[in-house]
Write a protein that holds these residues in place. Structure first.
Motif, short mmCIF file in Angstrom:
data_model
loop_
_atom_site.label_atom_id
_atom_site.label_comp_id
_atom_site.label_asym_id
_atom_site.label_seq_id
_atom_site.Cartn_x
_atom_site.Cartn_y
_atom_site.Cartn_z
N LEU A 132 53.83 15.98 35.50
CA LEU A 132 54.06 14.94 34.50
C LEU A 132 55.42 15.09 33.84
O LEU A 132 55.94 16.20 33.70
CB LEU A 132 52.98 15.01 33.42
CG LEU A 132 51.54 14.73 33.87
CD1 LEU A 132 50.56 15.11 32.77
CD2 LEU A 132 51.37 13.26 34.25
N LYS A 133 55.98 13.97 33.40
CA LYS A 133 57.16 13.96 32.54
C LYS A 133 56.70 13.86 31.09
O LYS A 133 55.57 13.46 30.81
CB LYS A 133 58.06 12.79 32.91
CG LYS A 133 58.61 12.86 34.33
CD LYS A 133 59.43 11.63 34.65
CE LYS A 133 59.94 11.70 36.08
NZ LYS A 133 60.72 10.48 36.45
N CYS A 134 57.60 14.18 30.18
CA CYS A 134 57.22 14.27 28.77
C CYS A 134 56.58 13.00 28.24
O CYS A 134 55.63 13.04 27.46
CB CYS A 134 58.45 14.62 27.93
SG CYS A 134 58.94 16.35 28.08
N ASP A 135 57.09 11.83 28.65
CA ASP A 135 56.60 10.57 28.10
C ASP A 135 55.44 9.97 28.88
O ASP A 135 54.94 8.89 28.52
CB ASP A 135 57.75 9.55 28.04
CG ASP A 135 58.82 9.97 27.04
OD1 ASP A 135 58.46 10.66 26.05
OD2 ASP A 135 60.00 9.63 27.25
N ASP A 136 55.02 10.64 29.94
CA ASP A 136 53.88 10.12 30.72
C ASP A 136 52.61 10.15 29.89
O ASP A 136 52.34 11.11 29.17
CB ASP A 136 53.67 10.96 31.99
CG ASP A 136 54.75 10.70 33.03
OD1 ASP A 136 55.48 9.70 32.90
OD2 ASP A 136 54.85 11.52 33.97
N THR A 137 51.81 9.07 30.02
CA THR A 137 50.52 9.05 29.33
C THR A 137 49.50 9.88 30.12
O THR A 137 49.58 9.98 31.35
CB THR A 137 50.00 7.61 29.18
OG1 THR A 137 50.03 6.96 30.45
CG2 THR A 137 50.85 6.84 28.20
N LEU A 138 48.55 10.43 29.40
CA LEU A 138 47.60 11.37 30.00
C LEU A 138 46.25 10.72 30.29
O LEU A 138 45.74 9.92 29.50
CB LEU A 138 47.36 12.54 29.05
CG LEU A 138 48.50 13.54 28.87
CD1 LEU A 138 48.16 14.50 27.74
CD2 LEU A 138 48.74 14.31 30.16
N LYS A 139 45.70 11.11 31.42
CA LYS A 139 44.30 10.78 31.71
C LYS A 139 43.41 11.87 31.13
O LYS A 139 43.87 12.98 30.85
CB LYS A 139 44.08 10.64 33.21
CG LYS A 139 44.81 9.46 33.82
CD LYS A 139 44.51 9.34 35.31
CE LYS A 139 45.22 8.12 35.90
NZ LYS A 139 44.96 7.98 37.36
#
Length: 636
Positions: free
Chosen positions: A598-605
């Protein structure tokens, strides 16, 4: 011929006072004594033995399994989507014996049907694989008393008096008889809504228990004369007239009726056997034998047997099933009926906690988060059998009351005031209403497995069961592939499964209960995006959620890492870990779980969140809980 059959079956199943003694275990001194080798007791013995303590099971019949085998209820209800622990192991052994899971779907009441004698043989083989486990059949408990090291138990086997000292005793009997012997307080019958807070309970408590059933296993005989049952004395067909379509209307029966041939397929077992355990004007029988002595019980149970024999005679002579008769090659008993009846209800102990229908139906809305202490799961509706009670129309209708799938709290297995003693099977600390689902076979199997894990830890640590860490019990069960949380929307083969189990047990992520027809679920929605609302709700008690900042309604990778860093710092476990280092560790973790970096701004599942919380923070082991599910302070 019957005596010869008894000897042959006893030899094949190892039922003539079989004693497992591979390691020459001292029978006079044992770590864990399990009294009752039923659904719970067998699994308690196996689990405790696998945790490297010495275990003895004392069983009063010639078979292991209780309702799974000895009572003939070899059609298992529920937990088809919850592949938990020894329940799944037993199911897979049955599947292997018959050649696949589809081969177990021979009747329409269940997806897991089998011959009782096959189940008994499988359970015996499972116990024989455990070198720390002994099993003694045909045993009768004479006395049980407290000793300096635990318990002293006197029992009799084939007329021979024996004695055993045990650190921990598990009552796995059908009716909670040993708990009563040692003075454990208990309830029986229906509870008052004013005592339990359950709106669907009656206003006044009573001693009415569920109907029991003396099951019959039938088979097809080519010659109807060999199947023919002698007409029972005082035969009366009246109680059975509405058992299927054709003899009365549904208006008269006040229930749905099935075609007679379809009814007979209800409990069809492999290899041409039929389980007769029919609830609609069938062989359910009302009696309450719990407080009776042995002689009084025997008289009442003979009436239940006679009722079943009447029903079989009715099937043969009134409905025309002349070639179906009581199987002569299943039970080595004089009448061919099972060793014991199917008891749906028992004493229910006063445990450290009492599990109510409110806790079960709305686990995340209760003052006490008991779900955090889960040790066994179930998904069957609340199902009470009261049709044979003389005034059944005056009782609450609890037939298939909708609930989600659920977790049973550890504290239900532990009596409030009796040390070094554990209760399993149907005698755990639940309300009468809840017993309508926790009585089911897979649940009792898992209750037994949990009681075995608790007993083993108690014996090894020289602590009472109440003193053993909740999380240690749960960890031992997770190691044995047991579900703590009843999630049905993620397979146990998923690499993130155990992380979700642990994080679910902390409350940081909560599931949602669903009732779909008679099927009950709790979904954790592993592939849905994590919302800020859900995360803040889950973090209450862990940190000051009002001090946390988020940019959107969903949570980014960087924001979760910040939360982890905050909690670690508050716990005194920060060690100057930078967000950059946490991010690097996190991506390594995700990769190991077969999840994308993941990148820092990616939203999480939600699945990603569970994995990251579990690996980078480890809240499951960071803070233990008490038996009410309340978080304990961190030891610094």
């Amino acid at each position: 011929m019957k005596k010869l059959f008894l000897v042959v079956v006893s030899f094949l199943l190892g039922s003539v006072s079989y004693t497992q003694n591979q390691n020459q275990i001292n029978q006079n001194t044992i770590d864990v004594l399990v009294i009752g080798g039923g659904a719970s007791g067998t699994m308690a013995g196996i689990q405790a033995a696998r945790m490297d303590v010495s275990v003895l099971i004392l069983e009063e019949t010639p078979w292991l399994g209780g309702m799974l085998t000895s009572a003939g209820v070899s059609a298992v209800d529920g937990n088809y989507n919850l592949h938990s622990g020894l329940w799944e192991e037993y199911k897979q052994a049955l599947s292997a014996h018959y050649g696949g899971e589809e081969e177990l779907k021979t009747g329409w009441v269940s997806n897991v049907l089998y011959e009782p004698q096959v189940g008994a043989k499988i359970l015996l083989e499972m116990t024989k694989k455990e070198p720390n486990l002994q099993v003694v059949f045909n045993s009768k408990i004479e006395s049980i008393t407290k000793s300096n090291t635990g318990w002293e138990v006197n029992y009799r086997v084939n007329g021979v008096q024996k004695k055993v000292q045990a650190k921990i005793v598990i009552d796995a009997t059908e009716l909670g008889d040993i708990a009563a012997k040692v003075g454990v307080k208990y309830a029986m019958g229906m509870d008052s809504k004013f005592d339990t807070g359950e709106e669907i309970a009656p206003e006044k408590a009573n001693n009415i228990v569920q109907d029991l059933t003396y099951v019959a296993i039938l088979k097809t005989y080519k010659d109807p004369l060999k199947a023919k049952l002698d007409k029972p004395k005082n035969y009366d067909p009246t109680p059975f007239l509405c058992t299927c379509k054709g003899r009365c209307s549904e208006e008269e029966a006040k229930t749905k009726l099935w075609d007679c041939d379809y009814m007979m397929e209800y409990g069809k077992l492999p290899n041409g056997y039929y389980m007769i355990n029919w609830p609609i004007y069938g062989n359910d029988y009302y009696t309450n034998i719990i407080e009776l002595n042995a002689e009084e019980r025997a008289r009442e149970l003979q009436k239940a047997k006679d009722f079943t024999l009447n029903y079989v005679y009715y099937l043969q002579n009134e409905l025309g099933y002349k070639n179906l008769g009581i199987a002569d090659d299943v039970y080595p008993t004089e009448d061919g009926l099972p060793f014991i009846p199917y008891h749906r209800e028992s004493r229910r102990i006063n445990g450290l906690v009492r599990f109510t229908v409110n806790d079960l139906a709305r686990p995340f809305q209760q003052e006490k988060p008991l779900y955090r202490t889960g040790i066994a799961v179930g998904d069957y509706p609340i199902d009470h059998h009261h049709n044979r009670y003389p005034e059944a129309d005056k009782l609450p209708d609890l037939h298939f009351y909708p609930v989600p799938s659920y977790s049973i709290p550890l504290g239900t297995l532990i009596p409030k005031e009796t040390a070094n003693f554990i209760v399993s099977e149907k005698s755990i600390s639940v309300t009468n209403i809840v017993n309508g689902t926790t009585r089911l076979q897979p649940v009792c199997i898992l209750i037994g497995q949990a009681s075995g894990a608790l007993a083993a830890l108690s014996a090894k640590q020289n602590k009472t069961p109440a003193e053993v860490s909740v999380r240690q019990v749960q960890k031992a069960l997770l190691d044995a592939n047991v579900y703590l949380m009843p999630y049905s929307d993620i397979e146990d083969t998923d690499p993130a499964f155990k992380a979700l189990q642990r994080i679910g047990a902390t409350g940081m992520l909560k599931g949602k209960g669903k009732n779909i027809g008679w099927k009950n679920h709790t979904h954790i929605y592993p592939d849905s995006l994590l919302t800020v609302t859900d995360l803040k709700t889950g973090l209450k008690g862990w940190t000051n959620v009002d001090a946390l900042d988020f940019n959107k309604e969903t949570v980014s990778y960087k924001e979760l890492l910040t939360v982890i860093k905050v909690i670690k710092k508050e716990a005194g476990n920060d060690k100057n870990t930078s967000l950059k280092k946490l991010k690097k560790q996190g991506n390594l973790v995700l990769k190991s779980y077969e999840l994308n970096e993941l990148k820092c701004d990616d939203t999480l599942k939600r699945k990603q969140t569970a994995v990251l919380l579990d690996e980078l923070l480890n809240p499951f082991e960071m803070r233990d809980v008490n038996h009410f599910g309340e978080l304990l302070s961190i030891e610094k």
